[in-house]
Scaffold this motif. Sequence first.
Motif, PDB file in Angstrom:
ATOM      1  N   PHE A   1     -21.523  -2.582-145.930  1.00 36.03           N
ATOM      2  CA  PHE A   1     -22.364  -1.279-146.551  1.00 36.03           C
ATOM      3  C   PHE A   1     -21.602  -0.138-146.454  1.00 36.03           C
ATOM      4  O   PHE A   1     -21.752   0.737-147.292  1.00 36.03           O
ATOM      5  CB  PHE A   1     -23.639  -1.596-145.722  1.00 36.03           C
ATOM      6  CG  PHE A   1     -24.612  -0.463-146.250  1.00 36.03           C
ATOM      7  CD1 PHE A   1     -25.419  -0.755-147.189  1.00 36.03           C
ATOM      8  CD2 PHE A   1     -24.863   0.544-145.300  1.00 36.03           C
ATOM      9  CE1 PHE A   1     -26.208   0.190-147.532  1.00 36.03           C
ATOM     10  CE2 PHE A   1     -25.784   1.552-145.755  1.00 36.03           C
ATOM     11  CZ  PHE A   1     -26.587   1.494-147.176  1.00 36.03           C
ATOM     12  N   LEU A   2     -20.924  -0.046-145.161  1.00 35.24           N
ATOM     13  CA  LEU A   2     -20.491   1.427-145.224  1.00 35.24           C
ATOM     14  C   LEU A   2     -19.236   1.671-145.946  1.00 35.24           C
ATOM     15  O   LEU A   2     -18.698   2.614-146.685  1.00 35.24           O
ATOM     16  CB  LEU A   2     -19.871   1.656-143.690  1.00 35.24           C
ATOM     17  CG  LEU A   2     -21.248   1.913-142.691  1.00 35.24           C
ATOM     18  CD1 LEU A   2     -20.325   1.714-141.243  1.00 35.24           C
ATOM     19  CD2 LEU A   2     -21.722   2.857-142.857  1.00 35.24           C
TER      20      LEU A   2
ATOM     21  N   VAL B   1     -28.530   2.911-152.503  1.00 41.30           N
ATOM     22  CA  VAL B   1     -28.618   2.090-151.152  1.00 41.30           C
ATOM     23  C   VAL B   1     -29.396   0.896-151.473  1.00 41.30           C
ATOM     24  O   VAL B   1     -28.913  -0.292-150.895  1.00 41.30           O
ATOM     25  CB  VAL B   1     -29.538   2.952-150.235  1.00 41.30           C
ATOM     26  CG1 VAL B   1     -29.986   2.205-149.182  1.00 41.30           C
ATOM     27  CG2 VAL B   1     -28.842   4.028-149.729  1.00 41.30           C
ATOM     28  N   LEU B   2     -30.223   0.635-152.324  1.00 41.14           N
ATOM     29  CA  LEU B   2     -30.920  -0.452-152.213  1.00 41.14           C
ATOM     30  C   LEU B   2     -30.000  -1.496-153.265  1.00 41.14           C
ATOM     31  O   LEU B   2     -30.126  -2.603-153.170  1.00 41.14           O
ATOM     32  CB  LEU B   2     -32.501  -0.408-153.059  1.00 41.14           C
ATOM     33  CG  LEU B   2     -33.470   0.226-152.215  1.00 41.14           C
ATOM     34  CD1 LEU B   2     -34.726   0.523-153.070  1.00 41.14           C
ATOM     35  CD2 LEU B   2     -33.857  -0.564-151.058  1.00 41.14           C
TER      36      LEU B   2
ATOM     37  N   ALA C   1     -34.248   7.333-145.405  1.00 43.50           N
ATOM     38  CA  ALA C   1     -33.651   6.167-144.363  1.00 43.50           C
ATOM     39  C   ALA C   1     -34.688   5.169-144.262  1.00 43.50           C
ATOM     40  O   ALA C   1     -34.277   4.055-144.466  1.00 43.50           O
ATOM     41  CB  ALA C   1     -32.782   6.745-143.468  1.00 43.50           C
ATOM     42  N   ARG C   2     -35.671   5.614-143.729  1.00 43.46           N
ATOM     43  CA  ARG C   2     -36.817   4.722-143.439  1.00 43.46           C
ATOM     44  C   ARG C   2     -37.383   4.037-144.671  1.00 43.46           C
ATOM     45  O   ARG C   2     -37.672   3.041-144.528  1.00 43.46           O
ATOM     46  CB  ARG C   2     -37.957   5.190-142.344  1.00 43.46           C
ATOM     47  CG  ARG C   2     -39.152   4.473-142.177  1.00 43.46           C
ATOM     48  CD  ARG C   2     -38.939   3.425-141.506  1.00 43.46           C
ATOM     49  NE  ARG C   2     -38.512   3.312-140.621  1.00 43.46           N
ATOM     50  CZ  ARG C   2     -38.323   2.321-139.600  1.00 43.46           C
ATOM     51  NH1 ARG C   2     -38.390   1.124-140.290  1.00 43.46           N
ATOM     52  NH2 ARG C   2     -37.682   2.349-138.320  1.00 43.46           N
ATOM     53  N   ALA C   3     -37.435   4.831-145.687  1.00 45.14           N
ATOM     54  CA  ALA C   3     -38.015   4.245-146.801  1.00 45.14           C
ATOM     55  C   ALA C   3     -37.206   3.235-147.627  1.00 45.14           C
ATOM     56  O   ALA C   3     -37.870   2.152-147.865  1.00 45.14           O
ATOM     57  CB  ALA C   3     -38.380   5.619-147.979  1.00 45.14           C
ATOM     58  N   CYS C   4     -36.003   3.579-147.583  1.00 47.16           N
ATOM     59  CA  CYS C   4     -35.145   2.298-148.216  1.00 47.16           C
ATOM     60  C   CYS C   4     -35.269   1.142-147.374  1.00 47.16           C
ATOM     61  O   CYS C   4     -35.386  -0.058-148.048  1.00 47.16           O
ATOM     62  CB  CYS C   4     -33.571   2.695-148.192  1.00 47.16           C
ATOM     63  SG  CYS C   4     -33.312   4.237-149.463  1.00 47.16           S
ATOM     64  N   ALA C   5     -35.301   1.203-146.030  1.00 45.70           N
ATOM     65  CA  ALA C   5     -35.499   0.139-145.305  1.00 45.70           C
ATOM     66  C   ALA C   5     -36.843  -0.533-145.598  1.00 45.70           C
ATOM     67  O   ALA C   5     -36.714  -2.025-145.662  1.00 45.70           O
ATOM     68  CB  ALA C   5     -35.115   0.208-143.688  1.00 45.70           C
ATOM     69  N   ASP C   6     -37.659   0.170-145.558  1.00 41.98           N
ATOM     70  CA  ASP C   6     -39.241  -0.450-145.745  1.00 41.98           C
ATOM     71  C   ASP C   6     -39.247  -1.047-147.066  1.00 41.98           C
ATOM     72  O   ASP C   6     -39.934  -2.232-147.139  1.00 41.98           O
ATOM     73  CB  ASP C   6     -40.088   0.754-145.537  1.00 41.98           C
ATOM     74  CG  ASP C   6     -40.287   1.112-144.307  1.00 41.98           C
ATOM     75  OD1 ASP C   6     -39.834   0.500-143.412  1.00 41.98           O
ATOM     76  OD2 ASP C   6     -40.956   2.109-143.874  1.00 41.98           O
TER      77      ASP C   6
END
Length: 238
Positions: free
Chosen positions: A80-81, A91-92, A158-163
């Motif tokens: 990912f990095l 990101v997604l 960042a939280r929204a992407c993971a969620d």
Amino acid sequence: MQSATSTNRLSDRMAATAARLTTVSRRLTAAQGLNGFTIEELCEEVGVSRRTFFNYFPSKEDAVLGIDETEETERFATEFLALGSRGWRAVLDDFMLIAAGHAERSGFGLAEHVDFHAALEREPKLLVRFMGLNREREQLLVELIAVREGVPADDPRARACADLFGMAIKTTMARVFGSGVADIGQGGEFDIVGSIRDCLATYRAILEPDDPESADAGLTAAAPQHPHTNPTPRKDLQ
């Protein structure tokens, strides 16, 4: 010194053995429960020694879960990095790229996922542990995204992407294990990775604004203000 090709072949063989141990342990657990079979019986069916089993997993429970948390996290973080920051919309896409590669390497298809679901239903302690691992993974994803995008770990984007990625996975699993799972399991086909990708595309279609620039401005305004915008990466995410 081993060549890169030899090293890759060895890694592939090890991955195949681990996947086979997980596949059989899930099937046996779904049918008999964890106490219904021994490690020796599992190894006999897979065609490996007891010693080999413990080179991969410390217990039957770990074999059923089928993961080495440290190795999986390190591999995901590295891939990912390495893709680098290209904006939030990427990101997604990168999640899907890496997830698809992982699914291909694992060799797990619909039957394996059905067995895993049945094993979790039969063994509540496995379900509890699996849920705990998922919570840990979600937090690691948030921190990993923040590191790559150069924002604080509590940045809402960042939280929204993971969620969103987690929601797509849950939606897909609900489809697999819903009322139609019996029909799908009878030789039917279900593209799990494709379904996750379709869910993400649906989210985008709903959330994509008419004016992307104003949306970016709104997200920036919603993000918490910090004097430092480049967090120190955790060692396990580098």
